[in-house]
Design a protein around this motif. Structure first.
Motif, PDB file in Angstrom:
ATOM      1  N   ILE A   1       0.865  -1.177   0.000  1.00 35.74           N
ATOM      2  CA  ILE A   1       0.000   0.000   0.000  1.00 35.74           C
ATOM      3  C   ILE A   1       0.902   1.227   0.000  1.00 35.74           C
ATOM      4  O   ILE A   1       1.771   1.373   0.854  1.00 35.74           O
ATOM      5  N   GLY A   2       0.747   2.046  -1.019  1.00 35.00           N
ATOM      6  CA  GLY A   2       1.561   3.247  -1.148  1.00 35.00           C
ATOM      7  C   GLY A   2       1.085   4.346  -0.216  1.00 35.00           C
ATOM      8  O   GLY A   2      -0.081   4.401   0.159  1.00 35.00           O
ATOM      9  N   LYS A   3       2.001   5.200   0.171  1.00 30.88           N
ATOM     10  CA  LYS A   3       1.673   6.361   0.996  1.00 30.88           C
ATOM     11  C   LYS A   3       1.613   7.595   0.113  1.00 30.88           C
ATOM     12  O   LYS A   3       2.383   7.681  -0.827  1.00 30.88           O
ATOM     13  N   PRO A   4       0.797   8.549   0.422  1.00 33.41           N
ATOM     14  CA  PRO A   4      -0.194   8.465   1.496  1.00 33.41           C
ATOM     15  C   PRO A   4      -1.390   7.631   1.044  1.00 33.41           C
ATOM     16  O   PRO A   4      -1.799   7.707  -0.111  1.00 33.41           O
ATOM     17  N   PHE A   5      -1.921   6.823   1.953  1.00 27.19           N
ATOM     18  CA  PHE A   5      -3.095   6.039   1.579  1.00 27.19           C
ATOM     19  C   PHE A   5      -4.339   6.665   2.188  1.00 27.19           C
ATOM     20  O   PHE A   5      -4.263   7.485   3.083  1.00 27.19           O
ATOM     21  N   ASN A   6      -5.473   6.272   1.626  1.00 29.67           N
ATOM     22  CA  ASN A   6      -6.746   6.819   2.085  1.00 29.67           C
ATOM     23  C   ASN A   6      -7.653   5.680   2.530  1.00 29.67           C
ATOM     24  O   ASN A   6      -7.274   4.506   2.485  1.00 29.67           O
ATOM     25  N   LEU A   7      -8.837   6.031   2.951  1.00 28.17           N
ATOM     26  CA  LEU A   7      -9.786   5.053   3.469  1.00 28.17           C
ATOM     27  C   LEU A   7     -10.088   3.955   2.448  1.00 28.17           C
ATOM     28  O   LEU A   7     -10.138   2.773   2.795  1.00 28.17           O
ATOM     29  N   GLU A   8     -10.267   4.347   1.207  1.00 27.44           N
ATOM     30  CA  GLU A   8     -10.632   3.381   0.161  1.00 27.44           C
ATOM     31  C   GLU A   8      -9.504   2.375  -0.104  1.00 27.44           C
ATOM     32  O   GLU A   8      -9.759   1.170  -0.212  1.00 27.44           O
ATOM     33  N   THR A   9      -8.264   2.865  -0.215  1.00 26.43           N
ATOM     34  CA  THR A   9      -7.160   1.931  -0.474  1.00 26.43           C
ATOM     35  C   THR A   9      -6.909   1.024   0.733  1.00 26.43           C
ATOM     36  O   THR A   9      -6.577  -0.150   0.568  1.00 26.43           O
ATOM     37  N   LEU A  10      -7.098   1.556   1.934  1.00 28.32           N
ATOM     38  CA  LEU A  10      -6.959   0.736   3.137  1.00 28.32           C
ATOM     39  C   LEU A  10      -8.046  -0.333   3.195  1.00 28.32           C
ATOM     40  O   LEU A  10      -7.768  -1.508   3.490  1.00 28.32           O
ATOM     41  N   LYS A  11      -9.259   0.050   2.870  1.00 31.53           N
ATOM     42  CA  LYS A  11     -10.375  -0.899   2.838  1.00 31.53           C
ATOM     43  C   LYS A  11     -10.114  -2.018   1.820  1.00 31.53           C
ATOM     44  O   LYS A  11     -10.303  -3.199   2.118  1.00 31.53           O
ATOM     45  N   ASP A  12      -9.659  -1.638   0.630  1.00 31.95           N
ATOM     46  CA  ASP A  12      -9.360  -2.632  -0.404  1.00 31.95           C
ATOM     47  C   ASP A  12      -8.268  -3.589   0.049  1.00 31.95           C
ATOM     48  O   ASP A  12      -8.358  -4.802  -0.164  1.00 31.95           O
ATOM     49  N   LEU A  13      -7.228  -3.064   0.672  1.00 35.29           N
ATOM     50  CA  LEU A  13      -6.118  -3.887   1.133  1.00 35.29           C
ATOM     51  C   LEU A  13      -6.568  -4.911   2.169  1.00 35.29           C
ATOM     52  O   LEU A  13      -6.138  -6.069   2.133  1.00 35.29           O
ATOM     53  N   LEU A  14      -7.441  -4.490   3.065  1.00 33.38           N
ATOM     54  CA  LEU A  14      -7.817  -5.340   4.212  1.00 33.38           C
ATOM     55  C   LEU A  14      -9.050  -6.186   3.990  1.00 33.38           C
ATOM     56  O   LEU A  14      -9.508  -6.842   4.917  1.00 33.38           O
ATOM     57  N   GLN A  15      -9.571  -6.233   2.784  1.00 32.07           N
ATOM     58  CA  GLN A  15     -10.744  -7.068   2.505  1.00 32.07           C
ATOM     59  C   GLN A  15     -10.486  -8.534   2.860  1.00 32.07           C
ATOM     60  O   GLN A  15     -11.395  -9.253   3.251  1.00 32.07           O
ATOM     61  N   VAL A  16      -9.228  -8.967   2.763  1.00 30.49           N
ATOM     62  CA  VAL A  16      -8.877 -10.353   3.074  1.00 30.49           C
ATOM     63  C   VAL A  16      -8.991 -10.651   4.570  1.00 30.49           C
ATOM     64  O   VAL A  16      -8.989 -11.807   4.969  1.00 30.49           O
ATOM     65  N   CYS A  17      -9.081  -9.612   5.410  1.00 31.21           N
ATOM     66  CA  CYS A  17      -9.109  -9.786   6.869  1.00 31.21           C
ATOM     67  C   CYS A  17     -10.516  -9.704   7.449  1.00 31.21           C
ATOM     68  O   CYS A  17     -10.714 -10.027   8.618  1.00 31.21           O
ATOM     69  N   ALA A  18     -11.457  -9.221   6.676  1.00 35.01           N
ATOM     70  CA  ALA A  18     -12.806  -8.977   7.212  1.00 35.01           C
ATOM     71  C   ALA A  18     -13.595 -10.261   7.394  1.00 35.01           C
ATOM     72  O   ALA A  18     -13.319 -11.271   6.860  1.00 35.01           O
TER      73      ALA A  18
END
Length: 127
Positions: free
Chosen positions: A110-127
């Motif tokens: 995940i590149g910086k700066p990241f936002n809510l949407e990119t963080l959400k996309d990254l963590l979909q595997v954890c939900a």
């Protein structure tokens, strides 16, 4: 009994980045825990595993000026838990560890700066 939120470990030497990321994680239904360098991340990861409250994922800053960065710490976390989800984060998108992240032991990037949407996309595997 209230269900535990999945915990995400954030390793970043900048306090503001850690605080904001933890707030974003809370908004997304996760619990964020912020540490400042790789040694702290390794200790915190081990402690939570021992307690039976493991992290769903780790987001590590690639480099920390005055301490161990993600490039060094990821191998130690993977050695402890070969199923760990460890994501690398950096503003240097063309760094070899960002481009070829799997070769360095990371699960994603995940590149910086990241936002809510990119963080959400990254963590979909954890939900």
């Amino acid at each position: 009994m209230e269900q535990q939120k999945p915990k995400i470990l954030i390793m970043d030497d900048e306090e503001m980045v850690g605080e904001i990321t933890c707030q974003m994680l809370g908004f997304l239904g996760f619990e964020g825990v912020h540490v400042y360098d790789g040694l702290e991340a390794i200790r915190e990861y081990a402690l939570h595993r021992e307690r039976g409250t493991p992290f769903a994922a780790v987001i590590m800053d690639l480099s920390v000026p005055c301490g161990m960065g993600g490039r060094e710490a990821v191998g130690k976390i993977i050695a402890m838990d070969d199923s760990a989800l460890v994501f690398v984060s950096s503003g240097y998108s063309n760094d070899p560890a960002m481009v070829n992240y799997r070769e360095y032991g990371f699960s994603g990037v995940i590149g910086k700066p990241f936002n809510l949407e990119t963080l959400k996309d990254l963590l979909q595997v954890c939900a």
